[in-house]
Motif scaffolding. Structure first.
Motif, PDB file in Angstrom:
ATOM      1  N   ASP A  21       0.773  -1.465   0.178  1.00 47.00           N
ATOM      2  CA  ASP A  21      -0.262   0.096  -0.179  1.00 47.00           C
ATOM      3  C   ASP A  21       0.592   1.855  -0.227  1.00 47.00           C
ATOM      4  O   ASP A  21       0.341   2.556  -0.762  1.00 47.00           O
ATOM      5  N   ARG A  22       1.539   1.235   1.072  1.00 44.55           N
ATOM      6  CA  ARG A  22       3.199   2.162   0.967  1.00 44.55           C
ATOM      7  C   ARG A  22       4.263   2.513   0.166  1.00 44.55           C
ATOM      8  O   ARG A  22       5.327   1.540  -0.133  1.00 44.55           O
ATOM      9  N   GLN A  23       3.381   2.849  -1.563  1.00 41.22           N
ATOM     10  CA  GLN A  23       4.488   1.962  -2.255  1.00 41.22           C
ATOM     11  C   GLN A  23       4.326   4.110  -3.531  1.00 41.22           C
ATOM     12  O   GLN A  23       3.348   4.784  -3.238  1.00 41.22           O
ATOM     13  N   VAL A  24       5.462   4.370  -4.310  1.00 38.58           N
ATOM     14  CA  VAL A  24       5.486   5.418  -5.000  1.00 38.58           C
ATOM     15  C   VAL A  24       4.700   5.219  -5.926  1.00 38.58           C
ATOM     16  O   VAL A  24       5.055   4.125  -6.989  1.00 38.58           O
ATOM     17  N   VAL A  25       3.659   6.337  -6.204  1.00 37.17           N
ATOM     18  CA  VAL A  25       2.678   5.906  -7.540  1.00 37.17           C
ATOM     19  C   VAL A  25       3.636   6.264  -8.552  1.00 37.17           C
ATOM     20  O   VAL A  25       4.072   7.472  -8.261  1.00 37.17           O
ATOM     21  N   ASP A  26       3.316   5.666 -10.016  1.00 38.67           N
ATOM     22  CA  ASP A  26       4.509   6.216 -11.384  1.00 38.67           C
ATOM     23  C   ASP A  26       5.923   6.730 -10.713  1.00 38.67           C
ATOM     24  O   ASP A  26       6.076   8.591 -10.651  1.00 38.67           O
ATOM     25  N   HIS A  27       6.548   6.056  -9.892  1.00 41.42           N
ATOM     26  CA  HIS A  27       7.906   6.894  -9.720  1.00 41.42           C
ATOM     27  C   HIS A  27       9.087   6.850 -10.104  1.00 41.42           C
ATOM     28  O   HIS A  27       9.787   7.736 -10.245  1.00 41.42           O
ATOM     29  N   ILE A  28       8.975   6.007 -11.522  1.00 42.28           N
ATOM     30  CA  ILE A  28       9.859   6.473 -12.905  1.00 42.28           C
ATOM     31  C   ILE A  28      10.107   8.512 -12.450  1.00 42.28           C
ATOM     32  O   ILE A  28      11.787   8.810 -12.839  1.00 42.28           O
ATOM     33  N   PRO A  29       9.038   9.219 -13.065  1.00 39.89           N
ATOM     34  CA  PRO A  29       9.905  10.652 -13.160  1.00 39.89           C
ATOM     35  C   PRO A  29      10.628  11.122 -11.729  1.00 39.89           C
ATOM     36  O   PRO A  29      10.995  11.928 -11.613  1.00 39.89           O
ATOM     37  N   LEU A  30       9.841  10.301 -10.288  1.00 41.08           N
ATOM     38  CA  LEU A  30      10.350  10.938  -9.470  1.00 41.08           C
ATOM     39  C   LEU A  30      11.951  10.605  -9.035  1.00 41.08           C
ATOM     40  O   LEU A  30      12.747  10.966  -8.935  1.00 41.08           O
ATOM     41  N   TYR A  31      12.657   9.042  -9.324  1.00 44.44           N
ATOM     42  CA  TYR A  31      13.558   8.317  -9.625  1.00 44.44           C
ATOM     43  C   TYR A  31      14.735   9.791 -10.311  1.00 44.44           C
ATOM     44  O   TYR A  31      15.646   9.526 -10.056  1.00 44.44           O
ATOM     45  N   LYS A  32      13.735   9.943 -11.583  1.00 50.12           N
ATOM     46  CA  LYS A  32      14.691  10.600 -12.289  1.00 50.12           C
ATOM     47  C   LYS A  32      15.242  11.891 -12.147  1.00 50.12           C
ATOM     48  O   LYS A  32      16.229  12.739 -12.183  1.00 50.12           O
ATOM     49  N   ARG A  33      14.004  12.388 -11.777  1.00 50.68           N
ATOM     50  CA  ARG A  33      15.009  13.925 -10.857  1.00 50.68           C
ATOM     51  C   ARG A  33      15.636  13.703  -9.282  1.00 50.68           C
ATOM     52  O   ARG A  33      16.771  14.252  -9.950  1.00 50.68           O
ATOM     53  N   ILE A  34      15.036  13.073  -9.038  1.00 50.87           N
ATOM     54  CA  ILE A  34      16.669  12.719  -7.884  1.00 50.87           C
ATOM     55  C   ILE A  34      18.118  12.084  -8.313  1.00 50.87           C
ATOM     56  O   ILE A  34      18.785  12.612  -8.156  1.00 50.87           O
ATOM     57  N   HIS A  35      18.038  11.401  -9.273  1.00 50.54           N
ATOM     58  CA  HIS A  35      19.035  10.679 -10.095  1.00 50.54           C
ATOM     59  C   HIS A  35      19.821  11.851 -10.475  1.00 50.54           C
ATOM     60  O   HIS A  35      20.923  11.904 -10.729  1.00 50.54           O
ATOM     61  N   TYR A  36      18.782  13.007 -11.058  1.00 50.87           N
ATOM     62  CA  TYR A  36      19.571  14.006 -11.453  1.00 50.87           C
ATOM     63  C   TYR A  36      19.969  15.224 -10.724  1.00 50.87           C
ATOM     64  O   TYR A  36      21.316  15.751 -10.700  1.00 50.87           O
TER      65      TYR A  36
END
Length: 91
Positions: A21-36
């Motif tokens: 239940d506690r996971q990031v929905v649509d996580h790819i954009p968030l991970y890309k921003r954090i990676h940047y």
């Protein structure tokens, strides 16, 4: 006795949930921003799932963290391995 290896403190660790239940929905954009952000500061992003490493791997990973980010949960117990002044961002 366990010892901590002398590796650079250069990681942003994201506590990644693969299910539940506690996971990031649509996580790819968030991970890309954090990676940047990580790259722009000379850091590496590491996604950490709760079954990814053994205890010594967890200790090394969190000891090298500059920032730990994640959704509230048990994974934050690993912050006991973090060095002083590690930023903790709990979502």
């Amino acid at each position: 006795p366990m010892s901590i290896r002398a590796e650079p403190r250069n990681l942003i660790v994201f506590l990644h949930r693969k299910s539940g239940d506690r996971q990031v929905v649509d996580h790819i954009p968030l991970y890309k921003r954090i990676h940047y952000v990580a790259e722009s500061h000379g850091l590496l992003l590491r996604l950490h799932g709760y079954q990814d490493t053994d205890l010594s791997g967890d200790i090394d990973l969190f000891h090298r963290a500059v920032i730990v980010i994640g959704i509230h949960g048990a994974g934050f117990a690993n912050m006991i391995w973090c060095q002083p002044k590690t930023a903790i961002i709990e979502l």
